[in-house]
Write an enzyme that holds these catalytic residues in place. Structure first.
Site, PDB file in Angstrom:
ATOM      1  N   ARG B  72      26.577  42.478  92.291  1.00 13.34           N
ATOM      2  CA  ARG B  72      26.947  43.454  91.268  1.00 13.34           C
ATOM      3  C   ARG B  72      28.441  43.318  91.030  1.00 13.34           C
ATOM      4  O   ARG B  72      29.157  42.720  91.829  1.00 13.34           O
ATOM      5  CB  ARG B  72      26.610  44.893  91.720  1.00 13.34           C
ATOM      6  CG  ARG B  72      27.297  45.318  93.020  1.00 13.34           C
ATOM      7  CD  ARG B  72      27.289  46.816  93.230  1.00 13.34           C
ATOM      8  NE  ARG B  72      27.806  47.208  94.547  1.00 13.34           N
ATOM      9  CZ  ARG B  72      29.089  47.248  94.886  1.00 13.34           C
ATOM     10  NH1 ARG B  72      30.029  46.913  94.022  1.00 13.34           N
ATOM     11  NH2 ARG B  72      29.467  47.615  96.112  1.00 13.34           N
ATOM     12  N   GLY B  73      28.897  43.911  89.907  1.00 16.60           N
ATOM     13  CA  GLY B  73      30.335  43.969  89.690  1.00 16.60           C
ATOM     14  C   GLY B  73      30.906  45.008  90.642  1.00 16.60           C
ATOM     15  O   GLY B  73      30.215  45.510  91.517  1.00 16.60           O
ATOM     16  N   ASP B  75      33.885  46.867  93.368  1.00 16.07           N
ATOM     17  CA  ASP B  75      34.580  46.582  94.625  1.00 16.07           C
ATOM     18  C   ASP B  75      33.701  47.022  95.800  1.00 16.07           C
ATOM     19  O   ASP B  75      32.492  47.022  95.699  1.00 16.07           O
ATOM     20  CB  ASP B  75      35.949  47.299  94.579  1.00 16.07           C
ATOM     21  CG  ASP B  75      37.000  46.595  95.410  1.00 16.07           C
ATOM     22  OD1 ASP B  75      36.819  46.514  96.632  1.00 16.07           O
ATOM     23  OD2 ASP B  75      38.005  46.139  94.849  1.00 16.07           O
ATOM     24  N   VAL B  76      34.338  47.421  96.893  1.00 20.53           N
ATOM     25  CA  VAL B  76      33.588  47.740  98.121  1.00 20.53           C
ATOM     26  C   VAL B  76      33.091  49.192  98.102  1.00 20.53           C
ATOM     27  O   VAL B  76      33.763  50.077  97.590  1.00 20.53           O
ATOM     28  CB  VAL B  76      34.474  47.473  99.365  1.00 20.53           C
ATOM     29  CG1 VAL B  76      35.725  48.318  99.351  1.00 20.53           C
ATOM     30  CG2 VAL B  76      33.706  47.688 100.655  1.00 20.53           C
ATOM     31  N   ILE B 140      29.899  57.530  92.460  1.00 23.30           N
ATOM     32  CA  ILE B 140      28.908  57.197  91.435  1.00 23.30           C
ATOM     33  C   ILE B 140      29.072  55.727  91.068  1.00 23.30           C
ATOM     34  O   ILE B 140      30.177  55.274  90.797  1.00 23.30           O
ATOM     35  CB  ILE B 140      29.085  58.079  90.175  1.00 23.30           C
ATOM     36  CG1 ILE B 140      28.928  59.564  90.534  1.00 23.30           C
ATOM     37  CG2 ILE B 140      28.085  57.677  89.090  1.00 23.30           C
ATOM     38  CD1 ILE B 140      29.005  60.516  89.357  1.00 23.30           C
ATOM     39  N   GLY B 141      27.992  55.018  91.113  1.00 19.86           N
ATOM     40  CA  GLY B 141      28.001  53.613  90.688  1.00 19.86           C
ATOM     41  C   GLY B 141      26.687  53.359  89.961  1.00 19.86           C
ATOM     42  O   GLY B 141      25.625  53.533  90.546  1.00 19.86           O
ATOM     43  N   GLY B 152      23.334  54.673  91.680  1.00 19.76           N
ATOM     44  CA  GLY B 152      23.415  56.099  91.367  1.00 19.76           C
ATOM     45  C   GLY B 152      24.494  56.822  92.124  1.00 19.76           C
ATOM     46  O   GLY B 152      25.669  56.480  92.012  1.00 19.76           O
ATOM     47  N   CYS B 170      36.206  51.751  96.758  1.00 17.27           N
ATOM     48  CA  CYS B 170      36.216  51.233  95.377  1.00 17.27           C
ATOM     49  C   CYS B 170      37.549  50.571  95.062  1.00 17.27           C
ATOM     50  O   CYS B 170      37.957  50.494  93.901  1.00 17.27           O
ATOM     51  CB  CYS B 170      35.920  52.325  94.358  1.00 17.27           C
ATOM     52  SG  CYS B 170      34.381  53.179  94.679  1.00 17.27           S
TER      53      CYS B 170
END
Lengths: 76, 205
Positions: B72-73, B75-76, B140-141, B152, B170
């Protein structure tokens, strides 16, 4: 040649950042394969190959902004 | 909307299962709301910067935290026991196809959920997640494929917050908090699950 277009993503959304490309120029693509991710309004939208073929060009590179309706890359 | 509680589940297994559900919702199955918890794991998106991990991989794994590269795009991200993970797999194709509207509703679910527990939280324009003051409490992602949503919310209910010291969440310098920290005691996960379902029904049905 087929263009990979940044689709309509919602009312008032005119642009999105291309967060990443999952493929590179010269790769053989199947229709429906993930090619890149466009991020807008904190959500990531997966863009799939609209046709089978080789990725010919990347017009909007990772980290750059594309306009809705614009070609992000091309398939030949 | 079909509600499923997967309970504690390893991240890779949940990820595989979630992908299958996304395909079935794309194919016409009913919307699903998945609730679960993951053992301690760092998921590294494709844009993870080396400096987002504040310790070596060996040191992180020695703390019992698994590390997974994910497709996925972003960060951590950290998941850990006590964090309620919510995966709404919703088909937006026939509704308004609008990412902004979906994100606003998701943030509203998060804010209203916390208000049910007496916590005043806000969403901040341009920043992912929901905050209490300047501390992030819900991550939230969201991913969307063929207008079907996945990933989610990560709701820090009773999460061991010291685990966030391993990373820049993030990729940002943001301090994390939890419902437990704000209430001064552990909050029953079952109570939060029930309210999550209630809020999703209110905002999405």
């Amino acid at each position: 040649m087929t263009k990979i277009i940044l689709p309509e993503l919602g009312e008032g959304i005119t642009k999105a950042v291309i967060a990443c490309w999952h493929v590179k120029i010269g790769d053989d693509l199947q229709e429906g394969q993930d090619v890149c991710e466009a991020v807008t309004d904190k959500a990531s939208f997966v863009i799939e190959a609209p046709a089978k073929g080789k990725l010919k060009s990347i017009i909007i590179a990772e980290g750059r902004e594309g306009q809705v309706g614009q070609a992000l890359g091309t398939i030949e | 909307m079909i509600i499923e509680d997967w309970g504690p589940i390893e991240y890779p297994l949940a990820d595989d299962r979630q992908k299958k559900y996304v395909q079935s919702v794309i194919a016409g199955a009913e919307d699903h709301l998945i609730l679960c918890e993951h053992p301690a794991v760092l998921t590294l998106g494709r844009m993870t910067k080396p400096e987002s991990l504040l310790y070596s991989r060996a040191e992180i794994e020695a703390r019992g935290v698994d590390i997974r590269e994910v497709d996925r795009g972003g960060d951590v991200t950290l998941h850990a026991p006590g964090q309620l993970v919510v995966y709404p797999i919703f088909n937006l194709y026939n509704g308004p196809r609008d990412l902004k509207m979906y994100m606003v509703k998701l943030e509203q679910v998060a804010v209203d959920l916390l208000r049910d527990f007496g916590i005043l939280a806000i969403s901040i324009p341009g920043k992912r997640g929901v905050f209490v003051g300047t501390d992030k409490i819900i991550s939230i992602g969201v991913g969307v494929r063929k207008w079907v949503t996945y990933h989610g919310l990560g709701i820090n209910v009773n999460t061991d917050l010291s685990l966030f010291d391993l990373i820049k969440p993030c990729g940002l310098n943001v301090r994390m908090t939890s419902m437990q920290k704000l209430k001064g005691q552990a909050v029953p996960l079952g109570d939060v699950k029930a309210k999550v379902v209630e809020q999703f029904r209110k905002h999405f049905l």
